[in-house]
Design a protein around this motif. Structure first.
Motif, PDB file in Angstrom:
ATOM      1  N   HIS A   1       3.612 -11.735   2.055  1.00  0.00           N
ATOM      2  CA  HIS A   1       2.466 -11.172   2.435  1.00  0.00           C
ATOM      3  C   HIS A   1       1.862 -11.392   3.789  1.00  0.00           C
ATOM      4  N   GLY A   2       2.919 -12.002   4.637  1.00  0.00           N
ATOM      5  CA  GLY A   2       2.447 -11.758   6.244  1.00  0.00           C
ATOM      6  C   GLY A   2       3.881 -12.227   7.006  1.00  0.00           C
ATOM      7  N   PHE A   3       3.751 -11.950   8.178  1.00  0.00           N
ATOM      8  CA  PHE A   3       4.748 -12.012   9.162  1.00  0.00           C
ATOM      9  C   PHE A   3       5.342 -13.248   9.302  1.00  0.00           C
TER      10      PHE A   3
ATOM     11  N   LEU B   1       4.801   1.679   7.277  1.00  0.00           N
ATOM     12  CA  LEU B   1       5.154   1.021   5.922  1.00  0.00           C
ATOM     13  C   LEU B   1       4.018  -0.015   5.476  1.00  0.00           C
ATOM     14  N   PHE B   2       3.470  -0.685   6.191  1.00  0.00           N
ATOM     15  CA  PHE B   2       2.337  -1.576   6.004  1.00  0.00           C
ATOM     16  C   PHE B   2       0.976  -1.172   6.388  1.00  0.00           C
ATOM     17  N   HIS B   3       0.081  -1.604   5.780  1.00  0.00           N
ATOM     18  CA  HIS B   3      -1.286  -1.608   6.453  1.00  0.00           C
ATOM     19  C   HIS B   3      -1.272  -3.172   6.969  1.00  0.00           C
TER      20      HIS B   3
ATOM     21  N   GLU C   1      -6.096 -10.454   6.119  1.00  0.00           N
ATOM     22  CA  GLU C   1      -5.763 -11.188   4.453  1.00  0.00           C
ATOM     23  C   GLU C   1      -4.517 -10.964   4.042  1.00  0.00           C
ATOM     24  N   GLY C   2      -3.625 -10.155   4.867  1.00  0.00           N
ATOM     25  CA  GLY C   2      -2.198  -9.870   4.457  1.00  0.00           C
ATOM     26  C   GLY C   2      -1.741  -8.533   4.748  1.00  0.00           C
ATOM     27  N   ASN C   3      -0.647  -8.206   4.541  1.00  0.00           N
ATOM     28  CA  ASN C   3       0.046  -7.124   4.613  1.00  0.00           C
ATOM     29  C   ASN C   3       0.133  -6.253   3.297  1.00  0.00           C
TER      30      ASN C   3
END
Length: 104
Positions: free
Chosen positions: A20-22, A51-53, A57-59
């Motif tokens: 959920h995160g880089f 591909l991701f928003h 709070e996360g991707n």
């Protein structure tokens, strides 16, 4: 010239979905956070869509990303199967035996 994605870029998508995160994706892949960002950006450039928003709070996968995720997971699974088979064949050719122990 057609530019095709590399397996490490596809693996970055899977890691980013899972973590959920880089930063978490980078840690799970054993690379830097900028490396994960570059891999995702390269895929988005190749595919021509996001591909991701990216959110604080996360991707979250975009609709296109959600459609591609099962395909990406399948490609990664097949890639890992290929590596496993090649390793087996190499050991068989060299007549070596691989013994696994669980440490108990």
């Amino acid at each position: 010239m057609l530019i095709t994605p590399e397996i490490r870029e596809l693996q970055a998508v899977i890691a980013l979905v899972h973590e959920h995160g880089f930063a978490g994706a980078a840690k799970s892949l054993g690379v830097s956070q900028p490396s994960v960002s570059m891999r995702i950006a390269k895929l988005e450039q190749i595919f021509g869509f996001t591909l991701f928003h990216r959110r604080p709070e996360g991707n979250v996968l975009t609709e296109e990303g959600m459609r591609l995720l099962p395909i990406i997971r399948n490609i990664n699974s097949e890639y890992n199967s290929l590596l496993s088979r090649v390793s087996y064949w190499r050991r068989a050719q060299n007549k070596t035996l691989k013994i696994l122990a669980d440490g108990s």
